[in-house]
Design an enzyme around this catalytic site. Structure first.
Site, PDB file in Angstrom:
ATOM      1  N   TYR A 208      21.624 -14.543  -1.138  1.00 34.13           N
ATOM      2  CA  TYR A 208      21.948 -13.381  -0.305  1.00 34.13           C
ATOM      3  C   TYR A 208      22.905 -12.489  -1.068  1.00 34.13           C
ATOM      4  O   TYR A 208      23.876 -12.980  -1.644  1.00 34.13           O
ATOM      5  CB  TYR A 208      22.614 -13.819   1.009  1.00 34.13           C
ATOM      6  CG  TYR A 208      21.717 -13.560   2.193  1.00 34.13           C
ATOM      7  CD1 TYR A 208      21.250 -12.282   2.456  1.00 34.13           C
ATOM      8  CD2 TYR A 208      21.329 -14.599   3.047  1.00 34.13           C
ATOM      9  CE1 TYR A 208      20.407 -12.040   3.532  1.00 34.13           C
ATOM     10  CE2 TYR A 208      20.495 -14.368   4.118  1.00 34.13           C
ATOM     11  CZ  TYR A 208      20.028 -13.074   4.359  1.00 34.13           C
ATOM     12  OH  TYR A 208      19.196 -12.836   5.407  1.00 34.13           O
TER      13      TYR A 208
ATOM     14  N   ASP B 126       7.738  11.809  -3.946  1.00 37.87           N
ATOM     15  CA  ASP B 126       7.322  10.412  -3.866  1.00 37.87           C
ATOM     16  C   ASP B 126       6.290  10.207  -4.976  1.00 37.87           C
ATOM     17  O   ASP B 126       5.150  10.650  -4.865  1.00 37.87           O
ATOM     18  CB  ASP B 126       6.722  10.130  -2.488  1.00 37.87           C
ATOM     19  CG  ASP B 126       6.253   8.688  -2.348  1.00 37.87           C
ATOM     20  OD1 ASP B 126       6.112   7.996  -3.382  1.00 37.87           O
ATOM     21  OD2 ASP B 126       6.012   8.245  -1.207  1.00 37.87           O
TER      22      ASP B 126
ATOM     23  N   LYS C  72       2.468   0.014  -8.956  1.00 41.42           N
ATOM     24  CA  LYS C  72       1.181   0.683  -9.203  1.00 41.42           C
ATOM     25  C   LYS C  72       1.062   0.935 -10.716  1.00 41.42           C
ATOM     26  O   LYS C  72       0.956  -0.008 -11.482  1.00 41.42           O
ATOM     27  CB  LYS C  72       1.101   1.949  -8.353  1.00 41.42           C
ATOM     28  CG  LYS C  72       1.152   1.623  -6.856  1.00 41.42           C
ATOM     29  CD  LYS C  72       0.994   2.830  -5.982  1.00 41.42           C
ATOM     30  CE  LYS C  72       0.897   2.444  -4.523  1.00 41.42           C
ATOM     31  NZ  LYS C  72       2.164   2.555  -3.781  1.00 41.42           N
TER      32      LYS C  72
ATOM     33  N   THR D  40       7.143   3.458  -5.658  1.00 36.75           N
ATOM     34  CA  THR D  40       6.906   2.016  -5.654  1.00 36.75           C
ATOM     35  C   THR D  40       7.007   1.560  -7.102  1.00 36.75           C
ATOM     36  O   THR D  40       7.047   2.382  -8.024  1.00 36.75           O
ATOM     37  CB  THR D  40       5.506   1.651  -5.104  1.00 36.75           C
ATOM     38  OG1 THR D  40       4.523   2.368  -5.861  1.00 36.75           O
ATOM     39  CG2 THR D  40       5.382   2.003  -3.641  1.00 36.75           C
TER      40      THR D  40
ATOM     41  N   ARG E 114       5.794  -5.892  -6.517  1.00 35.64           N
ATOM     42  CA  ARG E 114       5.672  -5.084  -5.305  1.00 35.64           C
ATOM     43  C   ARG E 114       7.069  -4.687  -4.835  1.00 35.64           C
ATOM     44  O   ARG E 114       7.895  -5.545  -4.546  1.00 35.64           O
ATOM     45  CB  ARG E 114       5.002  -5.970  -4.262  1.00 35.64           C
ATOM     46  CG  ARG E 114       4.429  -5.333  -3.057  1.00 35.64           C
ATOM     47  CD  ARG E 114       3.318  -6.227  -2.513  1.00 35.64           C
ATOM     48  NE  ARG E 114       2.179  -6.114  -3.402  1.00 35.64           N
ATOM     49  CZ  ARG E 114       1.299  -5.122  -3.367  1.00 35.64           C
ATOM     50  NH1 ARG E 114       1.399  -4.169  -2.470  1.00 35.64           N
ATOM     51  NH2 ARG E 114       0.302  -5.082  -4.222  1.00 35.64           N
TER      52      ARG E 114
ATOM     53  N   GLU F  10      23.866  -8.946   0.116  1.00 37.82           N
ATOM     54  CA  GLU F  10      23.984  -7.642   0.800  1.00 37.82           C
ATOM     55  C   GLU F  10      25.096  -6.827   0.160  1.00 37.82           C
ATOM     56  O   GLU F  10      26.149  -7.364  -0.196  1.00 37.82           O
ATOM     57  CB  GLU F  10      24.249  -7.853   2.288  1.00 37.82           C
ATOM     58  CG  GLU F  10      22.966  -8.223   3.024  1.00 37.82           C
ATOM     59  CD  GLU F  10      23.208  -8.651   4.456  1.00 37.82           C
ATOM     60  OE1 GLU F  10      24.378  -8.851   4.836  1.00 37.82           O
ATOM     61  OE2 GLU F  10      22.219  -8.792   5.186  1.00 37.82           O
TER      62      GLU F  10
END
Ligand code: DSN
Length: 432
Positions: A46, A192, A221, A218, A227, A48
């Site tokens: 974790y 984008d 691609k 992203t 991903r 954060e």
């Protein structure tokens, strides 16, 4: 427990990926080291917050991983600032919109049915539900966005944000003109670049960083990473719009965007994915990756030419990037029928709305095809003729099972020559 069920399925999925022609424009095959980083111990942590400012102990090593990802991404795109935590492109867009907009603000994006993306204002998405969406599209005659029409639409609807980008547009974006339009109406300009990011990183397409206030992407691609999503910023480091926090404080644009990701829209970052992003960004900085992206565009061009020769109707008549959108109405087959028939020959594409489509999004009149994944496998321009021939055979004979079978056998044999993850396997005996 030995989870034979899932690992057998993973082995089957690996075989499927290896033996067919992967033509979904948004998919790719990551390198073995990206795969390894993603399936690593970093998934257990974790973290954060941001490097050096975490809400959990034990993040010293994770911080170095995330810092490497940030540094490499900034170098790759010549960005001043970035956040590598968004779980996806949709999450990246959600974080930016949360940081920059208030509910009800107008936004202007590319029409989903013309090749835009759900998160650019579709009414079934948060972006169309929370904000007031308006759209620009392509011209019926050319299949290309007319920037004068974008300018007059912006003047008419006075959006707080303009979004440049798409998920099925085969031409380049005029980010400079978009910025002039955004400035003329006082809008924030978001690019984008999820689809063409890899080609932009290597200078093959227009650079958004120097013109746009914010850039999202992203990573999986054309960038060929795991991903995930990222947010970047170029020169507009200060808060050009005087956007305030919920408490009414004026903060830098970058810290607003950081808080749009966490705590705004996400909890703990996926540090195993961030490790894999760092590896992929490192790969994308190499000359090998430049050669790869050049080949992606050469293959797309060769494929587009062959489709046109065979009387396929490509929106905009061709491609300047990695993908093409094909209107199948002159072939008397819907996008759905084509997708279903092609998959029987182990050719994977996706059905796609075409501009001014008369079919529903579940049926569609077109398919979208792209070359990032087959280029990673090693195919070159001369192979594209063979690829289009297989597609053509099936589209002309969508119900002929014997042709599907024949094409499938030929493709499966052909693909044996192009290895994919030869040392990666999920045998039942190795399970612990
Ligand atoms: N689903 C992605 C694509 O295929 O383009 C966009 O989110």
């Amino acid at each position: 427990m030995k989870d034979n069920h899932i690992f057998s399925l993973l082995e089957e999925e690996k075989y499927r990926q290896k033996s067919g022609l992967e033509l979904i424009a948004s998919e790719n095959f990551v390198s073995k080291q990206v795969l390894k980083a993603m399936g690593s111990v970093a998934t257990n942590k974790y973290a954060e917050g941001l490097p050096g400012k975490r809400y959990y102990g034990g993040c010293e090593i994770i911080d170095q991983i995330e810092d490497s990802a940030r540094d490499r991404l900034k170098t790759l795109f010549n960005a001043e600032w970035c956040n590598v935590q968004p779980h996806s492109g949709a999450q990246a867009n959600a974080a930016v919109m949360l940081a920059c907009l208030n509910a009800g603000d107008s936004i202007l994006g590319f029409d989903l049915s013309h090749g835009g993306h759900l998160t650019h204002g579709s009414t079934v998405n948060f972006s169309g539900k929370l904000y007031n969406p308006h759209f620009y599209g392509v011209e019926k005659e050319t299949g290309i966005v007319d920037m004068d029409k974008v300018a007059s639409k912006a003047k008419e609807v006075k959006p707080k944000m303009i979004i440049a980008g798409a998920s099925a547009y085969s031409r380049d974006w005029d980010f400079k003109r978009f910025r002039e339009i955004a400035d003329s109406v006082g809008a924030i300009l978001l690019a984008d670049i999820s689809h063409p990011a890899g080609l932009i990183a290597k200078g093959l397409l227009n650079d958004p960083i120097q013109h746009c206030h914010v850039v999202t992407s992203t990573t999986h691609k054309t960038l060929r990473g795991p991903r995930g999503g990222v947010i970047m910023m170029g020169k507009d480091f200060e808060n050009p719009f005087g956007i305030k926090t919920m408490k009414g404080n004026l903060r830098s644009f970058s810290s607003l965007l950081d808080s749009g990701v966490f705590p705004g829209t996400q909890g703990g970052p996926l540090e195993h994915v961030i490790a894999a992003k760092a590896v992929a960004f490192g790969e994308a900085l190499t000359d090998d990756f430049l050669q790869y992206t050049i080949q992606v565009t050469k293959n797309a061009n060769a494929m587009a030419n062959e489709f046109v020769k065979r009387d396929y109707n490509l929106i905009s008549g061709g491609t300047s990037n990695h993908c093409m959108l094909i209107d199948l109405r002159n072939k008397d087959i819907t996008g759905k029928e084509a997708e279903n028939a092609l998959v029987k020959g182990d050719i994977t594409v996706n059905k796609n709305m075409v501009p001014f489509d008369t079919q529903s999004p579940f049926v569609t009149s077109g398919i979208r095809v792209g070359t990032p994944a087959i280029t990673t496998r090693g195919l070159v321009e001369s192979d594209m003729i063979k690829v289009v021939d297989y597609i053509d055979q099936i589209i002309k004979n969508p119900s002929d099972e014997s042709i599907h079978k024949e094409v499938k056998n030929e493709i499966n044999n052909w693909m044996k020559a192009y290895s994919l993850y030869p040392k990666v396997s999920y045998p039942k005996s190795e399970l612990v």
